[in-house]
Design an enzyme around this catalytic site. Structure first.
Site, PDB file in Angstrom:
ATOM      1  N   HIS A  82       0.844  -1.201   0.000  1.00 33.79           N
ATOM      2  CA  HIS A  82       0.000   0.000   0.000  1.00 33.79           C
ATOM      3  C   HIS A  82       0.874   1.243   0.000  1.00 33.79           C
ATOM      4  CE1 HIS A  82      -3.331   2.706   0.891  1.00 33.79           C
ATOM      5  NE2 HIS A  82      -2.543   3.277   1.782  1.00 33.79           N
ATOM      6  N   ASP A 161     -14.814   2.845   8.108  1.00 34.61           N
ATOM      7  CA  ASP A 161     -13.760   3.778   7.739  1.00 34.61           C
ATOM      8  C   ASP A 161     -14.276   4.821   6.755  1.00 34.61           C
ATOM      9  OD1 ASP A 161     -10.967   4.757   7.354  1.00 34.61           O
ATOM     10  OD2 ASP A 161     -11.313   3.972   5.343  1.00 34.61           O
ATOM     11  N   ARG A 168     -14.546  13.141   9.100  1.00 33.74           N
ATOM     12  CA  ARG A 168     -13.280  13.804   9.385  1.00 33.74           C
ATOM     13  C   ARG A 168     -12.967  14.863   8.329  1.00 33.74           C
ATOM     14  NH1 ARG A 168      -9.464   9.148   8.942  1.00 33.74           N
ATOM     15  NH2 ARG A 168      -7.849  10.735   9.236  1.00 33.74           N
ATOM     16  N   SER A 183      -7.221   4.004   9.598  1.00 32.06           N
ATOM     17  CA  SER A 183      -7.935   4.035   8.320  1.00 32.06           C
ATOM     18  C   SER A 183      -7.213   3.180   7.284  1.00 32.06           C
ATOM     19  CB  SER A 183      -8.046   5.487   7.833  1.00 32.06           C
ATOM     20  OG  SER A 183      -8.604   5.548   6.537  1.00 32.06           O
ATOM     21  N   LYS A 187      -8.347  -1.274   6.106  1.00 33.50           N
ATOM     22  CA  LYS A 187      -8.623  -1.784   4.762  1.00 33.50           C
ATOM     23  C   LYS A 187      -7.655  -2.894   4.376  1.00 33.50           C
ATOM     24  CE  LYS A 187      -8.604   2.446   2.934  1.00 33.50           C
ATOM     25  NZ  LYS A 187      -8.804   3.429   4.011  1.00 33.50           N
TER      26      LYS A 187
END
Length: 437
Positions: A82, A161, A168, A183, A187
């Site tokens: 990621h 999320d 947010r 967050s 995932k």
């Protein structure tokens, strides 16, 4: 249990128990906790932070708020990768087939681009016929057969999320390391990987603006991985200028192919080798990053990595000939040079401005439902430290013939460049690794 009591407890610096965090997240998802209370709770977290234990509990509560993927039917250690986002970041297009060619299965769920950051799914869909929607059985079967699949993220992965981030975003509570870390990791954990490799970026084109901020976020995410039993490594990398030389979907695919055949920009190639090396170690295919790098370089030199990319295209409906002939990718009609107004050395390139310039051409989305043009984008001719004379080309825009925003895009590119009389000190691409043994 009452939400108002949990808001007060967190506001006064108390540590929430796992059951209390579950109450907050369950209430967010089922509507029992109204937005105004959730926003107040998020603001309290912003002010006083969370412990590692709390952050891990929040991560797991969000990961388990929707669908979770069980990858146990896929043989081997599954390593997810990621990136925290940037401009010109096409590393997944390179690292996924490269690592798979070395024996680590890559079952990757990726997202679409929004704003100045691009998305892997959009880049792959610039290849004619390539489809990013696969059913569960087809997804598993493909990874078991060829070692790699890259699909779009499920709509119901970590819905808590999505809800929390939307709040947010409009309540000034985005800038909280525990909330950012949970967050991202929620995932990744919901997607089922055995181990996680993170590319945490900082600079003008990234969310984190300094190396110190990126290191803090990297440490928080690695701590979450440790808490929940997922081996996690984070690489901290520079995004003070776009990665590589191209920004735009088909252009970035072309550049990824160049790297897979042993060419391409040095910074992009180096980052992919570093990321891939740690993925091989996490996947149990190498004892050290040094040994892993040698295997990756051999996979590129032998053509195995490029062949694996062609296998990926063929398996998901794309034309595998693209891997050997990038001219088959979508092409823009115009090439518009952006020229330097004066002489000097390139001292800075505002990566966010470059990303926004590409978005103006149609390469990205201002809103999530916007259509994108796969052919357009830009190519950087001058990068940090390069010497330029007045009239030299800084970048080339790839645009449609009827594009009314090309001039605005060119002005954005020109504004992104800052020239100085002296050559700036070289900036390192890599600024540390967190969690590696």
């Amino acid at each position: 249990m009452r939400m108002v009591d949990l808001i007060r407890k967190k506001r006064h610096g108390g540590e929430l128990e796992e059951r209390e965090i579950r109450f907050v997240i369950d209430g967010l998802v089922n509507g029992a906790v109204p937005d105004y209370q959730m926003a107040a709770w998020a603001m309290a977290v912003c002010f006083v932070g969370m412990t590692d234990r709390e952050t891990a509990a929040l991560t797991m509560a969000m990961a388990e708020s929707g669908d979770t993927v069980d990858l146990s039917e896929i043989a081997g250690i599954k390593v997810d990768k990621h990136s925290t986002g940037g401009v010109g970041d096409k590393t997944t297009l390179i690292v996924a087939p490269l690592v798979a060619a070395c024996g680590v299965p890559v079952a990757k769920m990726s997202g679409r681009g929004l704003g100045h950051t691009g998305g892997t799914v959009d880049k792959l869909e610039s290849i004619a016929g390539f489809h990013t929607e696969l059913g569960r059985e087809a997804f598993f079967k493909q990874v078991n057969e060829i070692g790699v699949a890259v699909i779009g993220q499920s709509g119901n992965i970590a819905p808590a999320d999505k809800k929390l981030y939307a709040l947010r975003d409009v309540t000034g509570t985005v800038e909280s390391v525990p909330l950012i870390a949970s967050s991202v990791m929620s995932k990744k954990i919901a997607a089922g990987a055995d181990a996680i490799l993170l590319d945490v970026k900082f600079g003008s084109g990234a969310f984190m603006k300094t190396a110190e901020e990126a290191k803090t976020l990297a440490e928080a995410m690695v701590a979450i991985g440790s808490q929940v039993g997922r081996r996690t490594v984070a690489v901290i990398s520079d995004m003070d200028q776009p990665l590589g030389r191209t920004v735009g979907n088909a252009l970035e695919v072309r550049e990824a192919i160049e790297v897979l055949r042993g060419e391409g920009p040095d910074d992009l190639r180096e980052l992919c080798l570093v990321l891939g090396s740690h993925m091989l170690v996490l996947g149990g295919r190498a004892e050290s990053a040094e040994a892993a790098r040698a295997r990756l370089e051999e996979a590129i030199a032998s053509g195995a990595a490029l062949r694996k990319f062609a296998d990926l295209l063929a398996a998901q409906g794309g034309d595998p000939a693209v891997a050997h002939d990038p001219a088959l990718l979508p092409q823009a009609e115009l090439r518009i040079p952006v020229r330097a107004a004066g002489a000097g050395f390139v001292a800075a390139i505002d990566a966010e401005r470059i990303g926004l310039a590409a978005m103006l051409l149609g390469a990205g989305r201002a809103e999530k439902d916007d259509a994108i043009d796969y052919a357009v984008g830009l190519e950087l001719v001058a990068k940090l430290g390069d010497a330029v004379e007045a009239g030299d080309t800084l970048a080339v825009l790839y645009a449609r013939a009827d594009d009314a925003k090309a001039q605005e895009s060119a002005e954005s590119v020109l504004a992104a460049y800052r020239l100085a009389s002296g050559r700036p000190a070289p900036q390192p691409l890599l600024h540390g690794i967190v969690g590696a043994e």
